[in-house]
Each structure stands twice: as C-alpha cells, then as structure tokens.
Scaffold this active site. Structure first.
Site, PDB file in Angstrom:
ATOM      1  N   ASP A 137     -62.459  87.870  33.603  1.00 18.76           N
ATOM      2  CA  ASP A 137     -62.863  89.250  33.350  1.00 18.76           C
ATOM      3  C   ASP A 137     -63.297  89.930  34.643  1.00 18.76           C
ATOM      4  O   ASP A 137     -63.696  89.265  35.595  1.00 18.76           O
ATOM      5  CB  ASP A 137     -64.052  89.209  32.383  1.00 18.76           C
ATOM      6  CG  ASP A 137     -64.110  90.429  31.490  1.00 18.76           C
ATOM      7  OD1 ASP A 137     -63.319  91.349  31.711  1.00 18.76           O
ATOM      8  OD2 ASP A 137     -64.954  90.435  30.582  1.00 18.76           O
ATOM      9  N   GLN A 177     -62.729  84.367  29.675  1.00 16.39           N
ATOM     10  CA  GLN A 177     -61.890  85.449  30.170  1.00 16.39           C
ATOM     11  C   GLN A 177     -61.975  85.492  31.689  1.00 16.39           C
ATOM     12  O   GLN A 177     -63.051  85.317  32.240  1.00 16.39           O
ATOM     13  CB  GLN A 177     -62.397  86.793  29.625  1.00 16.39           C
ATOM     14  CG  GLN A 177     -62.135  86.989  28.160  1.00 16.39           C
ATOM     15  CD  GLN A 177     -62.708  88.317  27.686  1.00 16.39           C
ATOM     16  OE1 GLN A 177     -63.838  88.670  28.011  1.00 16.39           O
ATOM     17  NE2 GLN A 177     -61.930  89.045  26.915  1.00 16.39           N
ATOM     18  N   ARG A 209     -66.047  84.334  19.549  1.00 23.84           N
ATOM     19  CA  ARG A 209     -65.713  85.291  18.494  1.00 23.84           C
ATOM     20  C   ARG A 209     -65.477  84.543  17.199  1.00 23.84           C
ATOM     21  O   ARG A 209     -64.734  83.568  17.170  1.00 23.84           O
ATOM     22  CB  ARG A 209     -64.461  86.088  18.882  1.00 23.84           C
ATOM     23  CG  ARG A 209     -64.718  86.926  20.116  1.00 23.84           C
ATOM     24  CD  ARG A 209     -63.499  87.657  20.568  1.00 23.84           C
ATOM     25  NE  ARG A 209     -63.792  88.376  21.808  1.00 23.84           N
ATOM     26  CZ  ARG A 209     -62.907  89.071  22.502  1.00 23.84           C
ATOM     27  NH1 ARG A 209     -61.657  89.136  22.085  1.00 23.84           N
ATOM     28  NH2 ARG A 209     -63.244  89.687  23.606  1.00 23.84           N
ATOM     29  N   HIS A 229     -65.184  93.993  35.794  1.00 18.86           N
ATOM     30  CA  HIS A 229     -65.528  95.372  35.474  1.00 18.86           C
ATOM     31  C   HIS A 229     -65.584  96.145  36.769  1.00 18.86           C
ATOM     32  O   HIS A 229     -66.288  95.759  37.688  1.00 18.86           O
ATOM     33  CB  HIS A 229     -66.842  95.424  34.700  1.00 18.86           C
ATOM     34  CG  HIS A 229     -66.714  94.755  33.364  1.00 18.86           C
ATOM     35  ND1 HIS A 229     -67.051  93.442  33.154  1.00 18.86           N
ATOM     36  CD2 HIS A 229     -66.197  95.208  32.200  1.00 18.86           C
ATOM     37  CE1 HIS A 229     -66.774  93.131  31.899  1.00 18.86           C
ATOM     38  NE2 HIS A 229     -66.247  94.175  31.292  1.00 18.86           N
ATOM     39  N   HIS A 267     -62.483  97.880  32.349  1.00 20.11           N
ATOM     40  CA  HIS A 267     -62.519  96.454  31.981  1.00 20.11           C
ATOM     41  C   HIS A 267     -61.127  95.925  32.276  1.00 20.11           C
ATOM     42  O   HIS A 267     -60.154  96.523  31.843  1.00 20.11           O
ATOM     43  CB  HIS A 267     -62.750  96.232  30.491  1.00 20.11           C
ATOM     44  CG  HIS A 267     -63.896  96.986  29.902  1.00 20.11           C
ATOM     45  ND1 HIS A 267     -65.024  96.370  29.470  1.00 20.11           N
ATOM     46  CD2 HIS A 267     -64.068  98.302  29.654  1.00 20.11           C
ATOM     47  CE1 HIS A 267     -65.860  97.276  28.969  1.00 20.11           C
ATOM     48  NE2 HIS A 267     -65.298  98.449  29.065  1.00 20.11           N
ATOM     49  N   CYS A 318     -68.990  92.558  29.023  1.00 19.80           N
ATOM     50  CA  CYS A 318     -69.290  93.861  29.619  1.00 19.80           C
ATOM     51  C   CYS A 318     -70.780  94.186  29.731  1.00 19.80           C
ATOM     52  O   CYS A 318     -71.220  94.638  30.796  1.00 19.80           O
ATOM     53  CB  CYS A 318     -68.597  94.970  28.849  1.00 19.80           C
ATOM     54  SG  CYS A 318     -67.246  94.444  27.821  1.00 19.80           S
ATOM     55  N   LYS A 370     -56.014 101.633  26.669  1.00 21.64           N
ATOM     56  CA  LYS A 370     -55.783 100.441  27.485  1.00 21.64           C
ATOM     57  C   LYS A 370     -54.315 100.248  27.806  1.00 21.64           C
ATOM     58  O   LYS A 370     -53.434 100.791  27.127  1.00 21.64           O
ATOM     59  CB  LYS A 370     -56.325  99.210  26.763  1.00 21.64           C
ATOM     60  CG  LYS A 370     -55.652  98.982  25.426  1.00 21.64           C
ATOM     61  CD  LYS A 370     -56.079  97.662  24.803  1.00 21.64           C
ATOM     62  CE  LYS A 370     -55.318  97.418  23.513  1.00 21.64           C
ATOM     63  NZ  LYS A 370     -55.498  96.079  22.971  1.00 21.64           N
TER      64      LYS A 370
HETATM   65 ZN   LIG Z   1     -65.502  94.419  29.432  1.00 23.26          ZN
END
Ligand SMILES: [Zn+2]
Ligand SMILES: [Zn+2]
Length: 629
Positions: free
Chosen positions: A376, A374, A356, A378, A504, A327, A458
């Site tokens: 991912d 990911q 992580r 945004h 996200h 992010c 979420k």
């Molecule tokens: Zn994010």
C-alpha cells in the site's frame, strides 16, 4: 432492402441469401438482440447474428439452459425450476429437486444424454406473450412457485402487464429471451458440476441445486475449452502451494493462509521488487498498528461504509477494530507534523496487513482471503500534482508487472458508486483528474461506471496470465474525503492552510493474492530469479554426504538459495522427488564430482549441462537472476 410489411428477421436473412438463412441464429434490431421470428418494424437497422458473432455463444448457452431444465423435469418429475442464465464460459440453472431425489455429479452424464435427445430432435423455441394474470395461473397450475414469485415481483417493481414465455418441447419457461430458432443449433454440450445456491442469493431462503454446463458450436471448440480447464487444474495454486512448500490452509483459520518457508521466501522476493520501485520513486516507508480504536473508524468513514467486513474486539473499556485498510494509520502519521507545500507530494508506503471478514463461501485459496498484506501507499499532494503522480504510478506498475512476465496490462477507470461519500462536485473533479492522467499518457482504458470506491473514483490494473485469464491487481484511487475527515492540511506558498489530496495506491494489491496468481501463471515453475529454492543438491550415496554439505554451504555463501537432500534414498528416487519440487536446477554429486571438486548440473530448462566448478555455477545463477530470468 425491401421486405413485406410484418416480415421477420428470418425473412430478412432469407432475402439476403439461402446460406445466411441457414446460418442465422438471431437478429440485432436497433442495437438490441432479438429472436429471428420477431416481426421487424419499418425502417429498423438490422444485423443478422450467426455463429461467428460474439453474442452467438451466449445465445446458445441460454438455449442449452432451457434444454437442461427440460431434461431435468423429464428425468425428475416434480422438480421446480427457478432461473437459468448464460454466464461467462457457459450457463447454469438452479433447481429445487423433490425431497426424495438426490442428484450428484454421477447423474450429470444422464442429464446430458437426455439433453442430447432434445437437441437432436431440433425442437423449435416458440415465444408467446401472455397477460401476467394468465401467466400466474399457468405456473400455479404446474406448482412452479418460484416462477409465480418472479412474475409477482415484475408486476410490483416494474408494473409489468404482459410477460413472455418460451417453449421447447414440453417445457415452457418464463423468459425475456431472446433464443435461437431451435435446439438443434447447439452442437456440443457438457455439464461440468453441481453446487448449492440460495434462492435469490438469500441465505434465509431455499437452498437450491445449481448445475453448471457449457455449450459450443462444435465438438472441437468444446474439447479445446475442456483442455484449458484441465490446464488450469494442473496449475491450481491450491494444489501446487502445499506441494511446493509455499503455503497451507487450515480449518482453524479459514481464509488465513499459513506461509511455509518457500512461500515466505517467495513473498520476500516479490516484496524486494516493490521496494526497488519505492526507492526509485521517492517513497518513504512506514508501519502502523493493526488494531486501532473504533472511534478512528468512525472518523475515517469505514464504520459507516465498511463495518460488515470488519472484525471488532473489546479490550478493557475500549472497543477496538482490526484494520480492513491502512489509510487511517497513514493519515495519523501525516497529521503528526506540520507540512509545507515544498514537501509535497509526500509518498508514504506501507506493507500493511489487513483483515476483512469475508463470507466463508467466497473464500478461494490465496485469491480470496480474510487476512493479507497490501503493498500500500498513500500519496498526499496538491490537485495540480495528481496527473503527474498517477502517471508515475502507472509507470511503476508497467515496470513491475513486466518483471514478473506480465506484458499485457488492462486498465479500467471506475466512477462514482451508489453508496458513496462526498459532493457531486468533488466526484466530478476527481473523475476528471484521473481521466486527464490516463489521456495524457495516451493509455487505452475501459470505463466502469458506478464501480469506484466509496471515497473516490479509481483506476484498476489487470494482468493476463499464461492461460489468457485476467486478474485485477494494482489500483490507484483518488480521495478528497479522508483529508477532510482527518482535517489534514499543509502550508502553501501563500502561507495559508490548504487541504491536500490523497491518493491510495497498491501496485500488486494483495501480496498473497499476487503470489497465488504467480503460482498459476508459472504453473509452479518459477524462473531462476524468483524460485524460492534455485537448486537442490543430490548426493549419489551416503559417502558423498560430507562433500554435498560443503557444496551447499559454498552456494549459500555465494547467495544462492539451495537445499540438500540428505535422505538415504537412491539417487533415482531423489531425482524423481526433486522433479515434483519444480527446482530450476538439480546438482548431482558422486565419486567423479567429488574427485574433480565439481557438481553435475541439470537445468530444468536446458537439460544436462555436465560437470562444472561450484563457483562457475554460482556465477551462472547470479547472472540469470540479475537478468530477471
Ligand atoms: Zn488507503
Ligand atoms: Zn430463458
């Protein structure tokens, strides 16, 4: 129904009929599960629980945990007991065995046999309530330190004055209950495995031995359950991954998979499906750095809320961190230019590698790793655009999952957790927006209170695999915090500066984890379109090697993913080895095929298809791939 004053659940069941009296296991009183022997209050709403009710299995599994503790203390005197709850699919009990006792998997059968004796004896579960002082005396007298600690905690944290004890045979346990009427109601029991577990999950405390087991109301149910476990073992991606050349794990990098050629192809094929969604839905793709200054993580709030799971490093004078999320990078990209309201929603996608620092104990193949990618994105938008964007994300997820053979998608909405940023009002607004989006689509969803991310509520998406297991994959999270922290703005129609909302979202979640789920879902037998290697060419003898090579080259040129077995083995051996590779097609070439300029095609699904020209086979595979088969 009229019952005498002081009547119990058992009396109520008997009053309804002798059949129910026999089948009754427990009773639900005003929504709470209780012992049959518990006296009923006047006017209470009751329901009798029998082996047909969903609570019933949990109940006898907890019963079985007590019986296991009884058997263990009988076989290994001096063993201290701790806790033994029912869990999904079974139960466990954590024991502190005397130092000279070594219990291994080989002993499980012996413990199981001792349990069966107590089950056949049909020992009643007897509850009594005792003042805490007396309970401490009882357990201190038996040297059961863990029980004493639990009672002292109950006194301190909840001001408890009386605790309940449950007896079965010679064994008496501190337990809230409820329990079934007697041990005889457990019809089938099986102990599965042993594991280490810290007392109260605390690494600084005593290491205990956890024994897992399960219990059922019939032998047949137990056998079906064991059969499902066997099926799951056969599909285990940790075994299939290396066997199929997909990935490997090494001691040198725990939790960080090495992707082998077939796995890398698989990841590309999955990524291509995500890319198709991005193109169709107006996403723009970016790629941002994996290592960023620690200061940025202070600004984003990750340092405050997430630093335990982050990797830090020092470079010259700077402290850097490996990103655990993508992010902040996306926010820096958004912030690099001025934006007008006409550009919103701005959708920035990134196949972002994150790291992580998970504890080694929780790592599990591809399903729980320390480094992953990911899919991912945004989305920066106005508050009014949230519902449309969330609906679009849900639609993308439905389309994508269906492509991979998952039609059953479960949706969960998670709300504010204890550890979180932002005001009450922001959270209320964000939760309302997600709820509205789901309700507008008429979607069914489950509510998960307190399970949101630290920056916003979420929606999570779960798929159900071929064995009926549920996996969390996609997520869509609302965030009013990060735009604040990064001071992100756009210019509105009023020419004023406004704050965008940030969504996200990940459709598959972790690409690596999703690949792991796919391996198990398909048991390593991918459909033609998704198979990393769609066909393997098997020359019958060395004299067919040149022709086999030309076949493979022609297929590659036609866009088919093909391999060639060039070893000087018999064709029988090559076929047997190819079986283990789980290829959709085997293409055998010998004298006849070479002469006819053809290949003998064997499909895993359809069997022998006979000889056909190479071009015809290529067209067939392309058609199947296009149809998503
Ligand atoms: Zn994010
Ligand atoms: Zn208990």
């Amino acid at each position: 129904m009229e019952l005498a004053h002081g009547a119990t659940g058992a009396d109520a069941a008997a009053a309804i009929g002798p059949g129910l009296a026999k089948a009754a296991l427990a009773i639900v009183v005003d929504g709470e599960l209780r012992d049959l022997a518990a006296p009923l209050a006047d006017g209470a709403a009751i329901a009798i629980v029998t082996d047909r009710d969903p609570e019933a299995l949990q109940l006898i599994r907890h019963d079985a945990a007590h019986v296991m503790a009884e058997a263990v203390q009988e076989l290994y005197p001096g063993t201290k007991v701790t806790i033994g709850p029912a869990i999904e699919n079974g139960f466990y009990y954590d024991f502190d065995f005397p130092e000279d006792v070594k219990v291994s998997d080989a002993d499980l059968e012996k413990i199981e046999a001792a349990m069966r004796v107590h089950i056949e004896a049909d020992e009643p579960f007897e509850r009594r309530e005792v003042p805490v002082v007396e309970a401490i005396e009882i357990f201190e007298g038996q040297g059961e330190d863990y029980k004493v600690e639990l009672i002292r905690d109950l006194i301190e944290s909840q001001g408890v004055e009386v605790v309940s004890l449950y007896r079965n045979g010679p064994f008496e346990d501190l337990c809230r209950g409820p329990h079934g009427p007697s041990t005889g109601r457990i019809k089938a029991v099986k102990l599965n495995s042993l594991a280490g577990a810290y007392w109260r999950g605390d690494e600084k405390r005593q290491m205990l031995t956890r024994i897992y087991g399960t219990a059922f109301f019939s032998r047949k149910d137990l056998e079906q359950h064991l059969e499902r476990i066997e099926q799951a073992k056969a599909r285990d991606h940790r075994r299939l991954g290396p066997q199929l050349g997909i990935f490997m794990l090494r001691e040198e990098a725990p939790g960080m998979p090495f992707w082998l050629p077939n796995g890398t192809t698989l990841l590309h094929l999955i990524e291509e499906e995500v890319q198709a969604q991005l193109r169709r839905r107006g996403y723009k793709e970016i790629a941002t750095p994996q290592v960023l200054d620690e200061e940025l993580w202070h600004r984003s709030g990750h340092w405050e809320n997430y630093r335990d799971a982050m990797y830090f490093m020092q470079s010259d004078e700077r402290r850097l961190a490996l990103r655990p999320m993508n992010c902040p990078g996306a926010c820096l990209v958004f912030d690099s230019e001025r934006h007008s309201y006409r550009e919103l929603p701005l959708r920035l996608a990134e196949f972002g590698r994150v790291s992580r620092n998970e504890r080694e104990g929780v790592l599990h193949g591809l399903l729980r790793v320390r480094a992953f990618t990911q899919d991912d994105a945004h989305v920066y938008c106005t508050e009014e655009q949230i519902a449309d964007e969330v609906a679009d994300i849900c639609e993308a997820i439905d389309e994508l999952y269906a492509r991979f053979g998952f039609d059953d998608v479960r949706v969960e909405l998670s709300t504010r957790p204890e550890k979180s940023m932002g005001t009450e009002e922001q959270w209320a607004k964000a939760e309302a927006a997600l709820t509205e989006a789901l309700e507008r689509q008429g979607r069914e969803y489950e509510l998960n209170p307190g399970d949101g991310a630290f920056y916003g509520p979420k929606i999570d998406f779960h798929v159900t695999d071929a064995l009926g297991r549920s996996w969390q994959c996609g997520t869509c999270q609302l965030d009013f915090q990060m735009p604040d922290r990064f001071d992100l703005t756009y210019v509105g129609a009023d020419d004023q500066s406004h704050r965008p909302v940030m969504i996200h979202r990940a459709l598959l979640g972790s690409m690596e984890r999703f690949a792991g789920i796919l391996i198990e879902h398909y048991a390593g037998r991918f459909p033609v379109w998704l198979a990393p290697v769609q066909a393997i060419v098997l020359p019958v003898a060395d004299r067919h090697a040149e022709y086999a090579k030309s076949v493979a080259a022609e297929l590659r040129a036609a866009g088919i993913r093909v391999e060639l077995d060039e070893r000087s083995e018999s064709v029988g051996k090559k076929v047997r080895d190819a079986e283990l590779g789980h290829y959709p097609y085997m293409l055998v070439v010998g004298d006849r095929e070479q002469e006819a300029d053809a290949i003998a095609v064997r499909s895993h699904e359809e069997g022998e298809l006979g000889a056909m020209p190479v071009a015809e086979f290529a067209a067939r595979v392309r058609a199947q791939s296009a149809a998503g088969r």
